[in-house]
Design an enzyme around this catalytic site. Structure first.
Site, PDB file in Angstrom:
ATOM      1  N   PRO A   9       0.823  -1.555  -0.020  1.00 59.57           N
ATOM      2  CA  PRO A   9       0.017   0.127  -0.374  1.00 59.57           C
ATOM      3  C   PRO A   9       0.652   0.990   0.067  1.00 59.57           C
ATOM      4  O   PRO A   9       2.127   1.795   0.757  1.00 59.57           O
ATOM      5  CB  PRO A   9      -0.786  -0.062   1.056  1.00 59.57           C
ATOM      6  CG  PRO A   9       0.068  -0.807   2.454  1.00 59.57           C
ATOM      7  CD  PRO A   9       0.486  -1.803   1.211  1.00 59.57           C
ATOM      8  N   ASN A  10       0.453   2.495  -0.815  1.00 59.48           N
ATOM      9  CA  ASN A  10       0.738   3.677  -1.059  1.00 59.48           C
ATOM     10  C   ASN A  10       2.050   3.713  -1.547  1.00 59.48           C
ATOM     11  O   ASN A  10       2.833   4.635  -1.558  1.00 59.48           O
ATOM     12  CB  ASN A  10       0.988   3.838   0.440  1.00 59.48           C
ATOM     13  CG  ASN A  10      -0.496   4.556   1.415  1.00 59.48           C
ATOM     14  OD1 ASN A  10      -1.581   5.305   0.844  1.00 59.48           O
ATOM     15  ND2 ASN A  10      -0.460   3.777   2.326  1.00 59.48           N
ATOM     16  N   ARG A  17       4.593  11.084  -2.834  1.00 56.58           N
ATOM     17  CA  ARG A  17       4.751  10.572  -0.842  1.00 56.58           C
ATOM     18  C   ARG A  17       5.658  11.065  -0.745  1.00 56.58           C
ATOM     19  O   ARG A  17       6.971  10.547  -0.415  1.00 56.58           O
ATOM     20  CB  ARG A  17       4.393   9.007  -0.985  1.00 56.58           C
ATOM     21  CG  ARG A  17       3.966   8.677   0.466  1.00 56.58           C
ATOM     22  CD  ARG A  17       4.309   6.738   0.134  1.00 56.58           C
ATOM     23  NE  ARG A  17       4.250   6.458   2.012  1.00 56.58           N
ATOM     24  CZ  ARG A  17       3.934   5.691   2.371  1.00 56.58           C
ATOM     25  NH1 ARG A  17       4.585   4.190   1.182  1.00 56.58           N
ATOM     26  NH2 ARG A  17       4.002   5.076   3.966  1.00 56.58           N
ATOM     27  N   TYR A  22      10.658   8.843   1.137  1.00 56.18           N
ATOM     28  CA  TYR A  22      11.662   7.828   0.187  1.00 56.18           C
ATOM     29  C   TYR A  22      10.904   8.357  -1.701  1.00 56.18           C
ATOM     30  O   TYR A  22      11.792   7.499  -2.256  1.00 56.18           O
ATOM     31  CB  TYR A  22       9.519   7.036  -0.239  1.00 56.18           C
ATOM     32  CG  TYR A  22       8.949   6.692   1.340  1.00 56.18           C
ATOM     33  CD1 TYR A  22       8.887   5.748   1.901  1.00 56.18           C
ATOM     34  CD2 TYR A  22       8.113   7.496   1.717  1.00 56.18           C
ATOM     35  CE1 TYR A  22       9.098   5.238   2.800  1.00 56.18           C
ATOM     36  CE2 TYR A  22       7.562   6.489   3.282  1.00 56.18           C
ATOM     37  CZ  TYR A  22       7.979   5.256   3.162  1.00 56.18           C
ATOM     38  OH  TYR A  22       7.555   5.328   4.879  1.00 56.18           O
ATOM     39  N   ASN A  73       8.255  -5.267  -1.217  1.00 59.74           N
ATOM     40  CA  ASN A  73       7.956  -4.335  -0.197  1.00 59.74           C
ATOM     41  C   ASN A  73       6.769  -4.181   0.477  1.00 59.74           C
ATOM     42  O   ASN A  73       5.499  -3.600  -0.069  1.00 59.74           O
ATOM     43  CB  ASN A  73       7.874  -2.844  -0.640  1.00 59.74           C
ATOM     44  CG  ASN A  73       8.285  -1.387   0.749  1.00 59.74           C
ATOM     45  OD1 ASN A  73       7.637  -2.169   1.499  1.00 59.74           O
ATOM     46  ND2 ASN A  73       8.824  -0.846   0.185  1.00 59.74           N
ATOM     47  N   ALA A  76       2.735  -1.007   5.202  1.00 56.34           N
ATOM     48  CA  ALA A  76       2.364  -0.053   6.349  1.00 56.34           C
ATOM     49  C   ALA A  76       2.172  -2.358   6.920  1.00 56.34           C
ATOM     50  O   ALA A  76       1.517  -1.942   7.617  1.00 56.34           O
ATOM     51  CB  ALA A  76       1.333   0.300   6.569  1.00 56.34           C
ATOM     52  N   HIS A  79       3.839  -4.116   9.548  1.00 58.89           N
ATOM     53  CA  HIS A  79       3.417  -3.674  11.200  1.00 58.89           C
ATOM     54  C   HIS A  79       2.095  -4.629  11.528  1.00 58.89           C
ATOM     55  O   HIS A  79       2.405  -4.586  12.751  1.00 58.89           O
ATOM     56  CB  HIS A  79       3.864  -2.576  10.860  1.00 58.89           C
ATOM     57  CG  HIS A  79       4.847  -1.856  10.278  1.00 58.89           C
ATOM     58  ND1 HIS A  79       6.537  -2.408  10.642  1.00 58.89           N
ATOM     59  CD2 HIS A  79       5.059  -0.970   9.582  1.00 58.89           C
ATOM     60  CE1 HIS A  79       6.949  -1.838  10.079  1.00 58.89           C
ATOM     61  NE2 HIS A  79       6.419  -0.866   9.231  1.00 58.89           N
ATOM     62  N   ASP A  86       0.759 -15.148   6.498  1.00 60.53           N
ATOM     63  CA  ASP A  86       0.761 -16.828   6.367  1.00 60.53           C
ATOM     64  C   ASP A  86       0.615 -16.795   5.000  1.00 60.53           C
ATOM     65  O   ASP A  86       0.942 -18.193   4.802  1.00 60.53           O
ATOM     66  CB  ASP A  86      -0.938 -17.060   6.999  1.00 60.53           C
ATOM     67  CG  ASP A  86      -1.166 -16.867   8.423  1.00 60.53           C
ATOM     68  OD1 ASP A  86       0.180 -17.362   9.201  1.00 60.53           O
ATOM     69  OD2 ASP A  86      -2.007 -16.897   9.226  1.00 60.53           O
ATOM     70  N   GLU A  97      11.906  -9.650   1.987  1.00 58.35           N
ATOM     71  CA  GLU A  97      11.226  -8.249   2.545  1.00 58.35           C
ATOM     72  C   GLU A  97      12.261  -7.207   2.119  1.00 58.35           C
ATOM     73  O   GLU A  97      13.382  -7.077   2.946  1.00 58.35           O
ATOM     74  CB  GLU A  97      11.328  -8.712   3.575  1.00 58.35           C
ATOM     75  CG  GLU A  97      10.492  -7.244   4.625  1.00 58.35           C
ATOM     76  CD  GLU A  97      10.471  -7.240   6.252  1.00 58.35           C
ATOM     77  OE1 GLU A  97      10.564  -8.548   6.289  1.00 58.35           O
ATOM     78  OE2 GLU A  97      10.061  -6.188   6.811  1.00 58.35           O
ATOM     79  N   HIS A  99      12.779  -2.575   2.552  1.00 55.17           N
ATOM     80  CA  HIS A  99      12.052  -1.309   2.712  1.00 55.17           C
ATOM     81  C   HIS A  99      13.088  -0.325   2.261  1.00 55.17           C
ATOM     82  O   HIS A  99      14.283  -0.067   2.301  1.00 55.17           O
ATOM     83  CB  HIS A  99      11.552  -1.100   4.474  1.00 55.17           C
ATOM     84  CG  HIS A  99      11.103  -2.316   4.393  1.00 55.17           C
ATOM     85  ND1 HIS A  99       9.733  -1.929   4.766  1.00 55.17           N
ATOM     86  CD2 HIS A  99      11.598  -3.669   5.067  1.00 55.17           C
ATOM     87  CE1 HIS A  99       9.098  -3.264   5.405  1.00 55.17           C
ATOM     88  NE2 HIS A  99      10.122  -3.932   5.145  1.00 55.17           N
ATOM     89  N   SER A 101      13.168   3.014   3.548  1.00 46.17           N
ATOM     90  CA  SER A 101      13.995   3.570   4.101  1.00 46.17           C
ATOM     91  C   SER A 101      14.066   2.557   5.544  1.00 46.17           C
ATOM     92  O   SER A 101      14.315   1.636   5.626  1.00 46.17           O
ATOM     93  CB  SER A 101      12.785   4.408   5.084  1.00 46.17           C
ATOM     94  OG  SER A 101      11.424   3.610   5.761  1.00 46.17           O
ATOM     95  N   ARG A 106      12.933   4.640  13.315  1.00 50.00           N
ATOM     96  CA  ARG A 106      11.814   5.281  12.930  1.00 50.00           C
ATOM     97  C   ARG A 106      10.727   5.304  13.965  1.00 50.00           C
ATOM     98  O   ARG A 106      11.520   4.645  14.856  1.00 50.00           O
ATOM     99  CB  ARG A 106      10.792   4.999  11.287  1.00 50.00           C
ATOM    100  CG  ARG A 106      12.110   5.085  10.513  1.00 50.00           C
ATOM    101  CD  ARG A 106      11.038   5.059   8.745  1.00 50.00           C
ATOM    102  NE  ARG A 106      10.230   5.712   8.098  1.00 50.00           N
ATOM    103  CZ  ARG A 106       9.047   6.169   8.375  1.00 50.00           C
ATOM    104  NH1 ARG A 106       9.083   4.653   7.210  1.00 50.00           N
ATOM    105  NH2 ARG A 106       7.927   6.831   7.495  1.00 50.00           N
ATOM    106  N   ARG A 110       6.426   0.906  13.823  1.00 50.45           N
ATOM    107  CA  ARG A 110       7.565  -0.118  12.417  1.00 50.45           C
ATOM    108  C   ARG A 110       9.027  -1.293  12.667  1.00 50.45           C
ATOM    109  O   ARG A 110       8.826  -1.807  12.853  1.00 50.45           O
ATOM    110  CB  ARG A 110       8.334   1.433  11.568  1.00 50.45           C
ATOM    111  CG  ARG A 110       7.118   2.213  10.860  1.00 50.45           C
ATOM    112  CD  ARG A 110       7.718   2.805   9.554  1.00 50.45           C
ATOM    113  NE  ARG A 110       7.268   4.446   9.872  1.00 50.45           N
ATOM    114  CZ  ARG A 110       5.813   4.658   9.191  1.00 50.45           C
ATOM    115  NH1 ARG A 110       5.660   3.802   7.805  1.00 50.45           N
ATOM    116  NH2 ARG A 110       4.910   5.122  10.028  1.00 50.45           N
TER     117      ARG A 110
HETATM  118  C1  DQA Z   1       8.496   1.176   4.283  1.00 47.38           C
HETATM  119  C2  DQA Z   1       8.172   0.989   5.655  1.00 47.38           C
HETATM  120  C3  DQA Z   1       6.594   0.797   6.025  1.00 47.38           C
HETATM  121  O1  DQA Z   1       6.819   1.467   7.887  1.00 47.38           O
HETATM  122  C4  DQA Z   1       5.838   2.340   5.380  1.00 47.38           C
HETATM  123  O2  DQA Z   1       4.574   1.970   6.309  1.00 47.38           O
HETATM  124  C5  DQA Z   1       5.969   1.979   4.056  1.00 47.38           C
HETATM  125  C6  DQA Z   1       6.869   2.107   3.037  1.00 47.38           C
HETATM  126  C7  DQA Z   1       9.021   0.897   3.020  1.00 47.38           C
HETATM  127  O3  DQA Z   1       9.896   0.564   2.195  1.00 47.38           O
HETATM  128  O4  DQA Z   1      10.132   2.207   3.873  1.00 47.38           O
HETATM  129  O5  DQA Z   1       4.359   2.176   3.457  1.00 47.38           O
HETATM  130  O6  DQA Z   1       7.717  -0.180   3.991  1.00 47.38           O
END
Ligand code: DQA
Length: 146
Positions: A9-10, A17, A22, A73, A76, A79, A86, A97, A99, A101, A106, A110
């Protein structure tokens, strides 16, 4: 070798953003660069982005029959999502995995990842290079395994 990149998401908002966290690169630009790298490495790569937890779960389930590994990635959902954790366990594929950031420096919320405990490895904090490091680690792992 077939690798699926999943953006949670996002991440469709990258470029607009919180650019101080980011960066300015868009998701399309990241995917284009990953596709170039994959071609160089002889890897068949595909991409999926969703803001919906259920769609991500379904895509991970489907990947069982058409992928050798996943770079995700989870945004959110990292977390919060027992469901994505699962799904990763069910599909049995190696999952990296990533990220953008460094989540560990942070906010407190997170600090917990539901994904790390079922991942092959975790890369966090290298900006968009986290995706390339994750992909490279997964490709090496799959090559060694075969
Ligand atoms: C993220 C870190 C997450 O905590 C955050 O909610 C994101 C981006 C990252 O790529 O740093 O949406 O996954």
């Amino acid at each position: 070798m077939k690798i699926l990149i999943i953006h949670g998401p996002n991440l469709n908002m990258l470029g607009k953003r919180e650019p101080d966290i980011y960066g300015a690169t868009t998701l399309q630009e990241i995917n284009n660069s990953l596709a170039e790298k994959a071609e160089e490495w002889g890897v068949d790569i595909s991409f999926f982005q969703s803001n919906s937890e259920g769609e991500i779960v379904s895509t991970i389930q489907e990947s069982m029959s058409n992928s050798d590994g996943i770079v995700i990635n989870p945004g959110a959902y990292t977390h919060t999502s027992v469901a994505i954790r699962d799904a990763i366990l069910s599909c049995g594929l190696p999952v990296v995995e990533v990220h953008i950031s460094n989540v560990h420096k942070r906010e407190d919320f997170r600090q917990k990842s539901f994904i790390s405990g079922v991942a092959l490895g975790v890369i966090s904090g290298f900006g968009i290079n986290s995706y390339f490091l994750g992909l490279s680690g997964l490709v090496d792992y799959l090559k060694e395994k075969s």
